[in-house]
Design a protein around this motif. Structure first.
Motif, PDB file in Angstrom:
ATOM      1  N   LEU A 150     -44.689   7.187  48.568  1.00 38.78           N
ATOM      2  CA  LEU A 150     -44.272   6.846  49.933  1.00 38.78           C
ATOM      3  C   LEU A 150     -45.449   6.278  50.719  1.00 38.78           C
ATOM      4  CD1 LEU A 150     -42.068   6.866  52.110  1.00 38.78           C
ATOM      5  CD2 LEU A 150     -42.868   9.131  52.781  1.00 38.78           C
ATOM      6  N   VAL A 151     -46.626   6.852  50.513  1.00 42.80           N
ATOM      7  CA  VAL A 151     -47.830   6.331  51.163  1.00 42.80           C
ATOM      8  C   VAL A 151     -48.034   4.871  50.786  1.00 42.80           C
ATOM      9  CG1 VAL A 151     -50.348   6.479  51.200  1.00 42.80           C
ATOM     10  CG2 VAL A 151     -48.984   8.556  51.364  1.00 42.80           C
ATOM     11  N   LEU A 152     -47.856   4.570  49.497  1.00 46.12           N
ATOM     12  CA  LEU A 152     -48.047   3.203  49.032  1.00 46.12           C
ATOM     13  C   LEU A 152     -46.969   2.271  49.575  1.00 46.12           C
ATOM     14  CD1 LEU A 152     -50.017   1.627  47.283  1.00 46.12           C
ATOM     15  CD2 LEU A 152     -48.501   1.993  45.327  1.00 46.12           C
ATOM     16  N   VAL A 153     -45.729   2.759  49.665  1.00 40.99           N
ATOM     17  CA  VAL A 153     -44.650   1.956  50.244  1.00 40.99           C
ATOM     18  C   VAL A 153     -44.971   1.597  51.691  1.00 40.99           C
ATOM     19  CG1 VAL A 153     -42.245   2.021  51.039  1.00 40.99           C
ATOM     20  CG2 VAL A 153     -42.811   2.832  48.752  1.00 40.99           C
ATOM     21  N   VAL A 154     -45.408   2.582  52.461  1.00 39.77           N
ATOM     22  CA  VAL A 154     -45.750   2.350  53.863  1.00 39.77           C
ATOM     23  C   VAL A 154     -46.926   1.390  53.986  1.00 39.77           C
ATOM     24  CG1 VAL A 154     -46.639   3.445  55.963  1.00 39.77           C
ATOM     25  CG2 VAL A 154     -44.832   4.561  54.651  1.00 39.77           C
ATOM     26  N   ALA A 155     -47.971   1.639  53.183  1.00 38.29           N
ATOM     27  CA  ALA A 155     -49.171   0.806  53.265  1.00 38.29           C
ATOM     28  C   ALA A 155     -48.881  -0.642  52.875  1.00 38.29           C
ATOM     29  CB  ALA A 155     -50.262   1.388  52.356  1.00 38.29           C
ATOM     30  N   GLN A 156     -48.114  -0.837  51.809  1.00 38.85           N
ATOM     31  CA  GLN A 156     -47.799  -2.201  51.373  1.00 38.85           C
ATOM     32  C   GLN A 156     -46.897  -2.901  52.384  1.00 38.85           C
ATOM     33  OE1 GLN A 156     -49.177  -3.854  49.184  1.00 38.85           O
ATOM     34  NE2 GLN A 156     -49.659  -2.717  47.328  1.00 38.85           N
ATOM     35  N   THR A 157     -46.010  -2.157  53.023  1.00 36.20           N
ATOM     36  CA  THR A 157     -45.146  -2.754  54.043  1.00 36.20           C
ATOM     37  C   THR A 157     -45.955  -3.211  55.243  1.00 36.20           C
ATOM     38  OG1 THR A 157     -43.294  -1.326  53.368  1.00 36.20           O
ATOM     39  CG2 THR A 157     -43.139  -2.374  55.527  1.00 36.20           C
ATOM     40  N   LEU A 158     -46.900  -2.373  55.669  1.00 36.67           N
ATOM     41  CA  LEU A 158     -47.725  -2.729  56.829  1.00 36.67           C
ATOM     42  C   LEU A 158     -48.646  -3.908  56.521  1.00 36.67           C
ATOM     43  CD1 LEU A 158     -48.708   0.817  58.161  1.00 36.67           C
ATOM     44  CD2 LEU A 158     -46.971  -0.744  59.060  1.00 36.67           C
ATOM     45  N   ARG A 159     -49.000  -4.091  55.261  1.00 38.09           N
ATOM     46  CA  ARG A 159     -49.950  -5.145  54.900  1.00 38.09           C
ATOM     47  C   ARG A 159     -49.281  -6.407  54.375  1.00 38.09           C
ATOM     48  NH1 ARG A 159     -52.285  -0.439  54.701  1.00 38.09           N
ATOM     49  NH2 ARG A 159     -54.502  -0.212  55.152  1.00 38.09           N
ATOM     50  N   ARG A 160     -48.130  -6.284  53.699  1.00 38.92           N
ATOM     51  CA  ARG A 160     -47.508  -7.440  53.066  1.00 38.92           C
ATOM     52  C   ARG A 160     -46.092  -7.700  53.545  1.00 38.92           C
ATOM     53  NH1 ARG A 160     -46.309  -7.527  48.198  1.00 38.92           N
ATOM     54  NH2 ARG A 160     -46.817  -9.703  47.841  1.00 38.92           N
ATOM     55  N   GLY A 161     -45.599  -6.861  54.438  1.00 45.80           N
ATOM     56  CA  GLY A 161     -44.236  -7.040  54.912  1.00 45.80           C
ATOM     57  C   GLY A 161     -43.225  -6.322  54.021  1.00 45.80           C
ATOM     58  N   TRP A 162     -41.945  -6.579  54.265  1.00 46.02           N
ATOM     59  CA  TRP A 162     -40.896  -5.832  53.571  1.00 46.02           C
ATOM     60  C   TRP A 162     -40.884  -6.089  52.073  1.00 46.02           C
ATOM     61  CZ3 TRP A 162     -37.009  -8.216  50.844  1.00 46.02           C
ATOM     62  CH2 TRP A 162     -36.811  -9.585  51.078  1.00 46.02           C
ATOM     63  N   ARG A 163     -41.318  -7.286  51.642  1.00 44.49           N
ATOM     64  CA  ARG A 163     -41.314  -7.573  50.201  1.00 44.49           C
ATOM     65  C   ARG A 163     -42.276  -6.660  49.453  1.00 44.49           C
ATOM     66  NH1 ARG A 163     -40.632 -12.563  52.592  1.00 44.49           N
ATOM     67  NH2 ARG A 163     -38.814 -13.764  51.879  1.00 44.49           N
ATOM     68  N   GLY A 164     -43.445  -6.422  50.034  1.00 42.31           N
ATOM     69  CA  GLY A 164     -44.401  -5.517  49.407  1.00 42.31           C
ATOM     70  C   GLY A 164     -43.875  -4.101  49.333  1.00 42.31           C
ATOM     71  N   GLY A 165     -43.210  -3.651  50.414  1.00 43.82           N
ATOM     72  CA  GLY A 165     -42.642  -2.310  50.413  1.00 43.82           C
ATOM     73  C   GLY A 165     -41.509  -2.168  49.426  1.00 43.82           C
ATOM     74  N   MET A 166     -40.655  -3.189  49.325  1.00 39.04           N
ATOM     75  CA  MET A 166     -39.528  -3.140  48.400  1.00 39.04           C
ATOM     76  C   MET A 166     -40.003  -3.134  46.946  1.00 39.04           C
ATOM     77  SD  MET A 166     -36.559  -3.070  50.000  1.00 39.04           S
ATOM     78  CE  MET A 166     -35.316  -3.911  49.041  1.00 39.04           C
ATOM     79  N   ALA A 167     -41.018  -3.944  46.649  1.00 35.41           N
ATOM     80  CA  ALA A 167     -41.548  -3.989  45.285  1.00 35.41           C
ATOM     81  C   ALA A 167     -42.105  -2.630  44.876  1.00 35.41           C
ATOM     82  CB  ALA A 167     -42.631  -5.061  45.180  1.00 35.41           C
ATOM     83  N   THR A 168     -42.725  -1.939  45.803  1.00 31.82           N
ATOM     84  CA  THR A 168     -43.264  -0.607  45.517  1.00 31.82           C
ATOM     85  C   THR A 168     -42.150   0.425  45.407  1.00 31.82           C
ATOM     86  OG1 THR A 168     -45.223  -1.213  46.814  1.00 31.82           O
ATOM     87  CG2 THR A 168     -44.958   1.110  46.256  1.00 31.82           C
ATOM     88  N   ALA A 169     -41.098   0.272  46.201  1.00 27.76           N
ATOM     89  CA  ALA A 169     -39.998   1.237  46.219  1.00 27.76           C
ATOM     90  C   ALA A 169     -39.282   1.331  44.877  1.00 27.76           C
ATOM     91  CB  ALA A 169     -38.998   0.879  47.321  1.00 27.76           C
TER      92      ALA A 169
END
Length: 212
Positions: free
Chosen positions: A22-41
């Motif tokens: 979850l930490v990585l999902v949040v961090a990637q979303t804040l840095r790369r937008g929703w695509r980064g968060g979705m890829a991590t999810a």
């Protein structure tokens, strides 16, 4: 239906519970937008295949009654985890500051998430003490129930993390610490109830086994 509901409840609460992924999902979303968060999810689709196979094969070699003991411990684990998480009040920004991944492409983000999840104790403990015994218990009575449990769990797990990524990307400025705390507290209540229900279920099963 019971297996389906348990899988959905466990997956949804696991999806929003604090942890490395979850930490990585949040961090990637804040840095790369929703695509980064979705890829991590969606990373658990890759990493958990290893976890599931190894844990289920190990549990299958144990006597059947030990699955009830492990399941009982798993229920206690969920209840205790809920109690501990209730006192955690970290905000989204604080969670994101715990890890600062470099800017990467989609595939690297997915692989990074899979590696983080594989090395995290959370999926191993969850499958060894909660999902593994439940899966084998359902498999011995109805394979469809066991498959429904797994499918529902991962659908809810990935869906919850994806929703977190989408909401955070869309409403970052409005996602206040209070909103985050309410979300965490709601998930914690569900997790605690599940822990109590599973503890009672396996306690009754052990009592019946001992009386037989």
């Amino acid at each position: 239906m019971d297996a389906l509901l348990i899988g959905l409840s466990l997956g949804a609460t696991a999806g929003v519970s604090p942890g490395p992924l979850l930490v990585l999902v949040v961090a990637q979303t804040l840095r790369r937008g929703w695509r980064g968060g979705m890829a991590t999810a969606v990373a658990p689709v890759l990493s958990d295949a290893v976890v599931v196979v190894l844990v289920v094969l190990a549990l299958e070699r144990l006597p059947y009654w030990t699955l009830s003991v492990i399941g009982l411990l798993g229920g206690v684990y969920l209840a205790v985890s809920a109690g501990l998480q209730w006192h955690r009040n970290a905000t989204v920004e604080q969670v994101a500051s715990d890890i600062a991944p470099p800017r990467t492409d989609g595939w690297r983000t997915l692989l990074q998430g899979a590696l983080v999840n594989l090395l995290s104790p959370h999926p191993w403990i969850t499958w060894a003490t909660v999902l593994g015994p439940l899966f084998l218990r359902e498999w011995k009575s109805a394979s469809l129930g066991a498959l429904s449990l797994v499918a529902a769990f991962y659908l809810a797990l990935i869906g919850a993390k994806a929703v977190v990524a989408l909401l955070l990307a869309r409403f970052r400025d409005r996602f206040t610490p209070r909103a985050y705390t309410i979300t965490m507290r709601s998930a914690t209540v569900v997790l605690g109830v599940l822990g109590i229900v599973l503890t009672g279920l396996y306690a009754v099963e052990l009592a019946r086994t001992a009386a037989a």
